[in-house]
Each structure stands twice: as structure tokens, then as C-alpha cells.
Design an enzyme around this catalytic site. Structure first.
Site, PDB file in Angstrom:
ATOM      1  N   HIS A 143       0.626   0.530 -13.193  1.00 25.79           N
ATOM      2  CA  HIS A 143       1.365  -0.698 -13.503  1.00 25.79           C
ATOM      3  C   HIS A 143       2.847  -0.364 -13.689  1.00 25.79           C
ATOM      4  O   HIS A 143       3.171   0.628 -14.359  1.00 25.79           O
ATOM      5  CB  HIS A 143       0.793  -1.333 -14.779  1.00 25.79           C
ATOM      6  CG  HIS A 143       1.444  -2.630 -15.132  1.00 25.79           C
ATOM      7  ND1 HIS A 143       1.114  -3.819 -14.504  1.00 25.79           N
ATOM      8  CD2 HIS A 143       2.436  -2.922 -16.003  1.00 25.79           C
ATOM      9  CE1 HIS A 143       1.873  -4.784 -15.003  1.00 25.79           C
ATOM     10  NE2 HIS A 143       2.685  -4.267 -15.908  1.00 25.79           N
TER      11      HIS A 143
ATOM     12  N   LYS B 227     -17.067 -15.588  -8.274  1.00 27.28           N
ATOM     13  CA  LYS B 227     -16.430 -14.270  -8.452  1.00 27.28           C
ATOM     14  C   LYS B 227     -17.513 -13.199  -8.615  1.00 27.28           C
ATOM     15  O   LYS B 227     -17.385 -12.085  -8.130  1.00 27.28           O
ATOM     16  CB  LYS B 227     -15.518 -14.311  -9.683  1.00 27.28           C
ATOM     17  CG  LYS B 227     -14.897 -12.972  -9.993  1.00 27.28           C
ATOM     18  CD  LYS B 227     -13.873 -13.033 -11.105  1.00 27.28           C
ATOM     19  CE  LYS B 227     -13.445 -11.629 -11.491  1.00 27.28           C
ATOM     20  NZ  LYS B 227     -12.376 -11.576 -12.464  1.00 27.28           N
TER      21      LYS B 227
ATOM     22  N   MET C 291      -4.372  -7.153  -6.741  1.00 27.01           N
ATOM     23  CA  MET C 291      -3.797  -8.244  -7.527  1.00 27.01           C
ATOM     24  C   MET C 291      -4.835  -9.179  -8.146  1.00 27.01           C
ATOM     25  O   MET C 291      -4.629 -10.393  -8.214  1.00 27.01           O
ATOM     26  CB  MET C 291      -2.824  -9.046  -6.656  1.00 27.01           C
ATOM     27  CG  MET C 291      -1.678  -8.215  -6.099  1.00 27.01           C
ATOM     28  SD  MET C 291      -0.681  -7.442  -7.395  1.00 27.01           S
ATOM     29  CE  MET C 291       0.229  -8.875  -7.943  1.00 27.01           C
ATOM     30  N   ARG C 292      -5.971  -8.621  -8.567  1.00 32.89           N
ATOM     31  CA  ARG C 292      -6.998  -9.440  -9.222  1.00 32.89           C
ATOM     32  C   ARG C 292      -7.533  -8.719 -10.447  1.00 32.89           C
ATOM     33  O   ARG C 292      -7.559  -7.491 -10.474  1.00 32.89           O
ATOM     34  CB  ARG C 292      -8.194  -9.659  -8.292  1.00 32.89           C
ATOM     35  CG  ARG C 292      -7.852 -10.517  -7.156  1.00 32.89           C
ATOM     36  CD  ARG C 292      -9.011 -10.729  -6.216  1.00 32.89           C
ATOM     37  NE  ARG C 292      -8.486 -11.518  -5.124  1.00 32.89           N
ATOM     38  CZ  ARG C 292      -8.335 -12.827  -5.171  1.00 32.89           C
ATOM     39  NH1 ARG C 292      -8.750 -13.514  -6.212  1.00 32.89           N
ATOM     40  NH2 ARG C 292      -7.792 -13.471  -4.162  1.00 32.89           N
ATOM     41  N   LEU C 293      -8.011  -9.521 -11.393  1.00 35.70           N
ATOM     42  CA  LEU C 293      -8.694  -8.933 -12.544  1.00 35.70           C
ATOM     43  C   LEU C 293     -10.117  -8.584 -12.140  1.00 35.70           C
ATOM     44  O   LEU C 293     -10.806  -9.406 -11.539  1.00 35.70           O
ATOM     45  CB  LEU C 293      -8.763  -9.955 -13.682  1.00 35.70           C
ATOM     46  CG  LEU C 293      -7.574 -10.084 -14.611  1.00 35.70           C
ATOM     47  CD1 LEU C 293      -7.925 -11.065 -15.730  1.00 35.70           C
ATOM     48  CD2 LEU C 293      -7.191  -8.741 -15.201  1.00 35.70           C
TER      49      LEU C 293
ATOM     50  N   GLY D  42       0.783  -1.234   0.000  1.00 38.64           N
ATOM     51  CA  GLY D  42       0.000   0.000   0.000  1.00 38.64           C
ATOM     52  C   GLY D  42       0.810   1.277   0.000  1.00 38.64           C
ATOM     53  O   GLY D  42       0.326   2.310   0.462  1.00 38.64           O
ATOM     54  N   SER D  43       2.021   1.242  -0.558  1.00 43.27           N
ATOM     55  CA  SER D  43       2.790   2.489  -0.566  1.00 43.27           C
ATOM     56  C   SER D  43       2.156   3.520  -1.507  1.00 43.27           C
ATOM     57  O   SER D  43       2.231   4.726  -1.242  1.00 43.27           O
ATOM     58  CB  SER D  43       4.257   2.230  -0.934  1.00 43.27           C
ATOM     59  OG  SER D  43       4.381   1.823  -2.273  1.00 43.27           O
ATOM     60  N   ASN D  44       1.523   3.064  -2.563  1.00 44.92           N
ATOM     61  CA  ASN D  44       0.834   4.016  -3.447  1.00 44.92           C
ATOM     62  C   ASN D  44      -0.431   4.575  -2.798  1.00 44.92           C
ATOM     63  O   ASN D  44      -0.743   5.755  -2.945  1.00 44.92           O
ATOM     64  CB  ASN D  44       0.491   3.353  -4.789  1.00 44.92           C
ATOM     65  CG  ASN D  44       1.681   3.335  -5.723  1.00 44.92           C
ATOM     66  OD1 ASN D  44       2.040   4.352  -6.299  1.00 44.92           O
ATOM     67  ND2 ASN D  44       2.317   2.187  -5.841  1.00 44.92           N
TER      68      ASN D  44
ATOM     69  N   ASN E  93      -5.792   2.224 -12.917  1.00 42.24           N
ATOM     70  CA  ASN E  93      -4.774   1.346 -12.334  1.00 42.24           C
ATOM     71  C   ASN E  93      -3.388   1.921 -12.598  1.00 42.24           C
ATOM     72  O   ASN E  93      -3.202   2.690 -13.538  1.00 42.24           O
ATOM     73  CB  ASN E  93      -4.881  -0.050 -12.968  1.00 42.24           C
ATOM     74  CG  ASN E  93      -3.910  -1.044 -12.342  1.00 42.24           C
ATOM     75  OD1 ASN E  93      -3.685  -1.037 -11.122  1.00 42.24           O
ATOM     76  ND2 ASN E  93      -3.318  -1.891 -13.162  1.00 42.24           N
TER      77      ASN E  93
HETATM   78  C1  GRF Z   1       3.074  -1.016  -7.663  1.00 45.92           C
HETATM   79  O1  GRF Z   1       4.349  -1.161  -8.195  1.00 45.92           O
HETATM   80  C2  GRF Z   1       2.041  -0.903  -8.731  1.00 45.92           C
HETATM   81  O2  GRF Z   1       2.552  -0.395  -9.927  1.00 45.92           O
HETATM   82  C3  GRF Z   1       1.617  -2.328  -8.953  1.00 45.92           C
HETATM   83  O3  GRF Z   1       1.681  -2.927  -7.703  1.00 45.92           O
HETATM   84  C4  GRF Z   1       2.624  -2.251  -6.895  1.00 45.92           C
HETATM   85  C5  GRF Z   1       1.919  -1.919  -5.618  1.00 45.92           C
HETATM   86  O4  GRF Z   1       2.814  -1.450  -4.656  1.00 45.92           O
HETATM   87  N1  GRF Z   1       0.303  -2.401  -9.560  1.00 45.92           N
HETATM   88  P1  GRF Z   1       2.277  -0.800  -3.297  1.00 45.92           P
HETATM   89  O5  GRF Z   1       1.417  -1.843  -2.601  1.00 45.92           O
HETATM   90  O6  GRF Z   1       1.525   0.439  -3.648  1.00 45.92           O
HETATM   91  O7  GRF Z   1       3.532  -0.513  -2.512  1.00 45.92           O
END
Ligand code: GRF
Length: 192
Positions: free
Chosen positions: A108, A64, A89-91, A11-13, A106
Site C-alpha cells: 500500500h 461476491k 483493487m477489491r477487498l 502491474g508494475s509491481n 498486500n
Molecule cells: C501500487 O502503488 C500499490 O502500492 C497499490 O497499487 C499500486 C499498484 O501499482 N496497492 P502497479 O499496478 O503495481 O503499477
């Protein structure tokens, strides 16, 4: 204007977005953080910022579709306008993507369409690439296939390791994601 943040991991983002919101440099209100993993570190981060958290697992449902109907119900209950994926981490399936078309974003860790899916950083290193990057894109039901909103390059230097490259990419992400979302929300306001 309310947003929901979906994440499965560290969850750093999410934290970067909550920080910008706390500094009052963000127009949208993060209404809740959802994780499909009840022990994900992102949940503690959200709580530290006083943001409500919700968590349930797909395996707690018969299908789902039922899992995503529960998620959709949550989004509707909070009157959420944008869904922000940050390491979810899911579609996502049509149950959520259709009602939220062009309202799900999203991030990536590659220059899509290169290196979609899992371990994009490892894929770039294994390919011997000289650069990779970050892509922010709308979400459709494919694997990292939605329309690109913004990209930024990250050079791969001699002696680069997976850890060092991941660190460089995350630094770019933490700045680029809040800034791009802010621009997107402002444009969204004007369009309506
Ligand atoms: C990030 O690198 C993002 O691009 C990818 O998953 C990672 C998530 O990192 N989708 P965090 O959990 O936000 O640290």
C-alpha cells in the site's frame, strides 16, 4: 513453493517480482497472475514473462462469495501457498482470507494506518504531509488493516506533484516488495 499474484491495473509491481524471479533471485514460483479486469495491462506483462493468466469479473457471478469460491478453486488447483496482492483493487472476503490467513500479502502506498483505501498518494498531498511511504502488510478482511510486515518512508519535497510522488513511491515499492517477500518466504520455510 508457488505463489499467485492478484492485480487490477498496470502491474508494475507484478513486473518487478517477475523480473526478480527471472533473474533467479526469488525462491517462490509465480504460478499465475489473476486480474478482475480482463483488459488490465498487467496481463500482457505476465504473458511476456510466460506466466499463465486468469481473469474473470465479480459481475459474472451471482454474488461476491461465488466469485471468491471460483478464485479459491483456482488457488487450490494450482496448489498455491501465498497470495500476493499488487494493486488488486477489491477487498477480499472471508472465503479466501480464512483459508489463507497470514498467507496473503498486500502493498500500500502510505505509512499505514495513515491514508488507507483509495488514492493514498492524493490523501497524503491533500493533508500537506512532509512524508509518506510504503507499507507491506498481511491481509485481513478490513481495508488495509492487516498486521504490518515492513514500512519505508518516502519524503514529500517542495513542489511535489501527484505524478512525481507516485513515481518516487513506485521506485521504492519495486525494490522493497520482492525483497520483503523473499525474506518472508525464507522465514516461512524455517517455521514449517
Ligand atoms: C501500487 O502503488 C500499490 O502500492 C497499490 O497499487 C499500486 C499498484 O501499482 N496497492 P502497479 O499496478 O503495481 O503499477
Amino acid at each position: 513453493m508457488k505463489i499467485a499474484l492478484f492485480a487490477s491495473g498496470s502491474g508494475s509491481n507484478v513486473e518487478a517480482i517477475l523480473q526478480v524471479h527471472e533473474e533467479k533471485k526469488f525462491d517462490a514460483v509465480p504460478a499465475f497472475v489473476f486480474s478482475d479486469r480482463p483488459n488490465a495491462p498487467v496481463l500482457d506483462k505476465a504473458k511476456r514473462y510466460g506466466v499463465p493468466v486468469h481473469t474473470f469479473r465479480p459481475r459474472d457471478f451471482d454474488s461476491k462469495q461465488q466469485y471468491e469460491e471460483a478464485l479459491l478453486h483456482l488457488l487450490e488447483k494450482y496448489d498455491i501457498q501465498w497470495v500476493i496482492l499488487a494493486g488488486y483493487m477489491r477487498l477480499l472476503g472471508a472465503t479466501i482470507v480464512e483459508p489463507y490467513a497470514r498467507r496473503i500479502v498486500n502493498i500500500h502506498p502510505s505509512l499505514l494506518p495513515e491514508y488507507p483505501g483509495l488514492d493514498a498518494v492524493g490523501q497524503a498531498l491533500a493533508a500537506g504531509a512532509e512524508e509518506t511511504g510504503v507499507t507491506i502488510h498481511y491481509v485481513d478482511t478490513g481495508m488495509d488493516t492487516g498486521e504490518v510486515i515492513r514500512q519505508k518512508r518516502v519524503p514529500i519535497t517542495a513542489g511535489e506533484t501527484k505524478d512525481s510522488l507516485e513515481e518516487k513511491i513506485k521506485q521504492v515499492e519495486h525494490q522493497l516488495y520482492p525483497e520483503t517477500l523473499q525474506n518472508l518466504f525464507r522465514k516461512g520455510f524455517k517455521a514449517r
